[in-house]
Design an enzyme around this catalytic site. Structure first.
Site, short mmCIF file in Angstrom:
data_model
loop_
_atom_site.label_atom_id
_atom_site.label_comp_id
_atom_site.label_asym_id
_atom_site.label_seq_id
_atom_site.Cartn_x
_atom_site.Cartn_y
_atom_site.Cartn_z
CD GLU A 75 3.64 1.72 28.52
OE1 GLU A 75 3.77 1.97 29.67
OE2 GLU A 75 3.77 0.86 27.67
CB SER A 337 21.59 0.81 -33.92
OG SER A 337 21.99 -0.41 -34.46
#
Length: 777
Positions: A75, A337
């Site tokens: 680019e 428990s």
């Protein structure tokens, strides 16, 4: 110096232009971003789309070298040498456009493309190009090249709703951007120029040509070797059919709801372990679905660091009726428990119990509360450590009553259970049996803290962490300083008992090779099944049940949750067992039968470790010194026998009610021998009598009988004299007499009564009872 009118006008124009230029903001992009969750090694666990439904990951500080090189070569090769625009490229593009008669080249630099992204979809005109040029120049003056490149890379389009390099790398290749190969980096570098090429059927051959031209350029410039170029040509193009991983969806949702939406979050999760834990969850989900048990959750904690290594909040499924989106780890559930070990540890630490001390396991009732053991049986008396290993409910309730509900409530909250936030009166004794609710994070944190305490970890407080960066996420803090290393170690020893009568099958099929201290929990109504285990290195917590609270038969911790817990431990590295904290233990002489400190009447005392804090318990109360006739082996007293004919012995004697249950399970137990016929005591004080049923404060529920027949209730008593007769009365009305065994069927109407029993010697017991009819319930 006097300026001319034209000079003043020119100066004003220049100043205005500069001021206008300075007022133009540099290109910047402030858009919503995805929430991204990474594991401890930077691997992607999951992500959520941004508010605009785009996959746009938060902007990183830098761009990976390979992608930056490919992007700039494709680019903007002169990116580091211009101020936002390239005049030579612009002149070349103008000539190309004039020859073609339409726009074929824009000559946009990376900075100008960033401006275009920031300004949105603007028409491609010469006027817009000039605006982009000015803003690009302004951006270059105020932003570093590194920041410009990073901002563009994070916001460039990569096809469909994928924006930014990070999202594209994970979406198309399933790897982090810095792991991209040259071929992968090149393919992604050309996409922002034509993002539509990534989709199948949309000229992907053009994408291949662009990528390969870029790779050739890289080779010609000496950036990659010919060998790298040839290998790169063989690599496949991006696969748009790939999806982003969703390996910790419940943790991701937890982060979003905790105010961390739009951030990249580094967690303590180990992705490999997380995936294996999910496989374990799916395996046991398939097993449990046969009983319509639809949900399971798993958590693994590193005990050394307090970091959460696996967070499986629920099954992963697209079937809505399974409620897979409910995060069980963060949900309050009844814990069954699971608090019993902490009561045991606290009582050990405070000297209120000995590890093998016998505790009552007999029928008992409190106002509005009648605890029962899971197997509906009673042992009479059971060693405390065995009661914990077998998770017996009645001994736990008796121990809590001794310790104090309010005191335990306060301690357990301070230890790290803020969810238990109601009054002590609200919970009562049911607190020890799951009468409150808590989260897996709190419960697992408590067990992790207990394991750390047993190792003498200096840091008294444990803060569980899921995120490893500085972002604030609600964590959990546990504190077991009230227990101490000695009591914690003895508690884990009890929980690691290898032989549990009710769980032999589970241990045989699922137990891992390493030693694990573990506890199960089952809530009332079979709605929640828990299993939490610890080793010195890890804590594993598993919950199984239905997210909507529906109970199912056999939905117990042992059957539903423990197998998955053991499977997780099998995945973890083996560790040695906890070292005995000798600095916080002392050795004492203990009665081998009662577990109390040995008294002078206890034969053959044994050595046992107890916490260094000592004990407040009394010496053994169960061994009595009696006299036995040598020939008949019956009891005598000094008033009726010659001293030469008697033998003095120490005899283990339990109270009548515990004795009645205890001797049924212990054939070796020997009741007190009867007195010799010519040596009976003058009164009944030497005999012991007790009511087995009904027990104290009992409400007797009468069944509905057919044809209006009266209900019958079986009453039971025990007497140490095998020849005794017991006389039974209800409200002073005689209802019958019994000899051993003392059992009597009584017909009675609903109401409150006083039961009285009297033996031959006039020994009397009274008990209040209430018969409840079918219509009163």
């Amino acid at each position: 110096m006097t300026l001319s009118k034209k000079q003043r006008f020119a100066l004003i124009a220049i100043a205005s232009a500069i001021a206008l230029f300075l007022l133009i903001p540099p290109a910047d992009i402030q858009r919503s971003t995805s929430t991204v969750l990474l594991d401890r090694n930077g691997q992607l666990l999951g992500a959520a789309v941004a508010n605009d439904d785009m996959w746009r990951f938060p902007q990183p500080d830098s761009v990976p070298h390979r992608f930056a090189t490919c992007l700039l070569q494709f680019e903007d090769a002169h990116f580091y040498h211009h101020l936002g625009f390239n005049p030579m490229s612009m002149l070349r593009a103008m000539r190309q456009n004039l020859r073609a008669g339409h726009v074929v080249s824009g000559a946009s630099t990376i900075t100008m493309q960033l401006v275009r992204l920031a300004r949105g979809q603007q028409p491609r005109t010469y006027k817009e190009k000039i605006v982009e040029l000015i803003i690009a120049f302004r951006t270059e003056l105020t932003r570093s090249k590194r920041r410009i490149l990073a901002t563009y890379t994070a916001n460039a389009p990569f096809g469909g709703n994928v924006v930014g390099l990070d999202a594209a790398a994970w979406r198309y290749y399933g790897i982090a951007p810095h792991q991209l190969s040259w071929a992968e980096a090149a393919a992604l570098a050309v996409l922002p120029n034509a993002p539509g090429l990534v989709f199948p059927g949309r000229n992907q051959h053009l994408l291949l040509q662009k990528r390969n031209r870029l790779l050739l350029k890289l080779m010609n410039k000496g950036i990659i070797s010919n060998e790298d170029y040839q290998l790169a040509l063989l690599e496949p193009l991006p696969n748009p059919a790939n999806t982003l991983p969703q390996d910790a969806p419940h943790l991701l949702t937890r982060c979003i709801t905790s105010g961390m939406s739009g951030k990249q979050l580094h967690s303590s999760i180990d992705k490999n372990l997380q995936l294996k834990a999910q496989q374990v969850a799916q395996k046991h989900h398939n097993r449990l679905m046969a009983n319509d048990i639809r949900n399971i959750a798993i958590m693994v904690i590193d005990n050394v660091t307090g970091q959460v290594l696996a967070y499986v909040g629920n099954i992963i499924s697209n079937q809505a009726h399974l409620a897979p989106k409910v995060d069980i780890i963060g949900s309050k559930r009844s814990y069954g428990s699971l608090l019993k070990p902490f009561l045991y540890a606290l009582m050990l630490a405070e000297g209120e119990i000995m590890p093998q001390q016998l505790v009552d396991d007999c029928p008992v009732s409190f106002v509005g509360f009648t605890p029962r053991n899971f197997n509906l049986q009673f042992s009479g008396a059971v060693p405390a450590h065995e009661a914990l290993a077998r998770s017996l409910n009645v001994p736990a309730v008796n121990m809590l009553q001794t310790y104090g509900v309010e005191k335990f409530h306060r301690c357990i909250k301070n230890m790290g259970m803020p969810s238990i936030n109601r009054s002590t009166e609200h919970y009562g004794l049911s607190l020890i049996l799951g009468g409150a609710e808590s989260t897996m994070l709190e419960l697992a944190g408590l067990y992790c803290a207990l394991a750390r305490c047993a190792q003498g970890t200096v840091r008294p407080k444990l803060r569980l962490s899921i995120l490893t960066d500085s972002l604030a996420m609600p964590t959990h803090e546990s504190n077991c300083t009230a227990i101490g290393a000695g009591a914690a170690y003895l508690t884990l020893e009890a929980l690691s008992q290898a032989s549990r009568p009710d769980e032999q099958g589970i241990l045989r099929h699922f137990a891992p090779a390493q030693r694990v201290a573990w506890k199960t929990g089952t809530s009332m109504g079979f709605r929640d099944a828990w299993a939490i285990g610890v080793t010195p290195q890890h804590t594993v917590a598993v919950w199984a049940g239905n997210a909507d609270g529906e109970g199912r038969p056999n939905l117990t911790g042992t059957l539903a949750a423990a197998p998955a817990m053991f499977d997780i431990f099998a995945l973890l590295p083996r560790t040695h067992w906890f070292q005995r904290p000798l600095y916080d233990l002392m050795t004492v002489d203990v009665c081998p039968q009662s577990g109390h400190l040995a008294s002078t009447n206890c034969p053959n005392p044994i050595k046992q470790d107890i916490p260094l804090s000592g004990t407040k318990t009394l010496p053994c109360p169960y061994h009595q010194r009696i006299f036995i006739d040598k020939q008949s082996q019956q009891q005598v007293n000094l008033s009726c026998a010659n001293t030469s004919d008697i033998q003095e012995v120490n005899w283990f004697v339990l109270p009548p009610v515990p004795e009645w249950f205890y001797k049924q399970q212990h054939p070796e137990y020997k009741a007190l021998p009867p007195f010799r016929n010519d040596c009976q005591p003058n009164n009944g004080s030497a005999w012991r009598m007790a009511l087995i049923y009904p027990h104290s404060n009992a409400d007797i529920y009468l069944p509905r009988m057919a044809d209006s027949l009266p209900s019958q209730t079986l009453f039971r008593a025990t007497h140490s004299n095998p020849n005794a007769t017991i006389y039974w009365h209800l409200n002073e009305t005689f209802v019958g007499s019994t000899t051993a065994p003392h059992e009597l069927l009584i017909h009675q109407k609903p109401g409150t009564y006083t039961l009285t029993i009297v033996d031959d010697h006039g020994q009397t017991l009274h008990r209040r009872i209430r018969f409840v009819g079918p219509t009163e319930r």
